[in-house]
Design an enzyme around this catalytic site. Sequence first.
Site, PDB file in Angstrom:
ATOM      1  N   ASP A 139     -78.839  45.001 -10.168  1.00  0.00           N
ATOM      2  CA  ASP A 139     -79.434  44.650 -11.459  1.00  0.00           C
ATOM      3  C   ASP A 139     -80.793  45.314 -11.500  1.00  0.00           C
ATOM      4  O   ASP A 139     -81.637  45.053 -10.642  1.00  0.00           O
ATOM      5  CB  ASP A 139     -79.603  43.122 -11.578  1.00  0.00           C
ATOM      6  N   ASP A 198     -67.462  38.832 -19.848  1.00  0.00           N
ATOM      7  CA  ASP A 198     -68.018  37.595 -19.311  1.00  0.00           C
ATOM      8  C   ASP A 198     -67.208  36.437 -19.871  1.00  0.00           C
ATOM      9  O   ASP A 198     -67.057  36.318 -21.090  1.00  0.00           O
ATOM     10  CB  ASP A 198     -69.498  37.451 -19.724  1.00  0.00           C
TER      11      ASP A 198
END
Lengths: 209, 250
Positions: free
Chosen positions: B11, B130
Amino acid sequence: MKKKVIGLVDGQSGNIGSINKAIKEIIKGRPYQLKIIRGEFDYSLFNKIILPGQGAYATLISNLKKLKIYKPLKTYLDNNCSYLGICVGMQILSDQGHEDRTTKGLGIIAGEIKKFKSKNLIIPHMGWNSISLNKEDPIVTNNLDNKDFYFVHSYIFQNINKSNVLANTHYGKKFPSIVKKGNIYGVQFHPEKSHKYGLNLIKNYILKS
Amino acid sequence: MLKTRIIPCLDVIKNKVVKGVNFKNIKVMGNAVEMARYYSLSGADELCMLDINASYQNRKTFIKTVEAIAKVINIPLTVGGGVSVLDDITDLLNAGADKVSINSAAVKNPRLIRQASLKHGSQCIVVAIDGKRHENKMKVVVKGGREITKKELILWAKQVQSLGAGEILMTSMDTDGVQNGFDSSMLKKITSNVSIPVIASGGVGNLEHFYLGHLTKSTGLLAASVFHSGKYKIQSVKKYLKNKGVPVRL
């Protein structure tokens, strides 16, 4: 000493960054020079040509024609000059491909490119898989037998003469992962993405074949 | 035999790998290029990096980071975060990404998947999904799980496949960040309903979790914290899996 010239074809079929970087590393301090082929070229000036490809067969063939690379490349290959085709760059050596629509290929190695057909098989064949060699060859020296390489494709070389298959890989069934005819090679996997063994294969091609 | 892929995920904000939930308590874990180089050398099968704060100001530095990473690794690189239009995909591929992952932009505009796969080929288009349970149904969520959409998870997975996605990166927001293991039941629902590769994401905390992830028929297993913190080395995960009979690249 005159430097040997390696041509890297940019057929606008995926980016050539990784393979460009790999070739540069290999020829550093050696009597070779790298030229990127982006359009019409004089095939007699090249000792080796590498063509990486991603995406569809038909797209690569039509790009090569649009860029005026197709004709000199075909003459180069018809003269059995040294070539390494990667992924779709290997597939276009066949007589024809059946991705999207049927497209005529370069016709260097007899056979055609068809989709994987097997029930319950995850497609594309994506990830690391091993190769098993049918015979020794300069391009696979240094113990590349049974090593893993990175694959990403949904189509495979079929109806190919066994004598042109240097290595097979198993996914659902056996398929050709390295093909060879004379001085012309094709690999279905991406050696430029396949860590050290991939680099070894490119190195073998440039320095030993 | 095809090997199960172990994929560390970075990330990234600008050029730093960070850890933090919903932009709170952001902690810098390291330099993105250095970490990418390390993972490539230490046996990662692929690398995933996400621009988690894709603002206009940060984007240029992020793209430069992608370019720098592509130069130091020789394994496949998937890049996502902040992809909203076709040009974003082209930019990332030109910067050296091998695959680009699209998430909320695909939910908003599913045609983007088709356009992207026609232009660049399915093999380089990953759709990140997601998922979260809501009122006894599995739903697609966006904005890090804060917004529940109307889309049914399984239908969406099938739809992205038919639109030309080459792969699904499946994160369960019910298990993400908790380190109690992948969401096996959600992943099994996905893998049994699509025929493209699925990467499992969200929840790895120990070695057994990787094995359980493999049992969901996901062909890629993604993890972040357990690698960044140094809890496990890639090779130790692979050796563990090999002993369990899972095909891995050692």
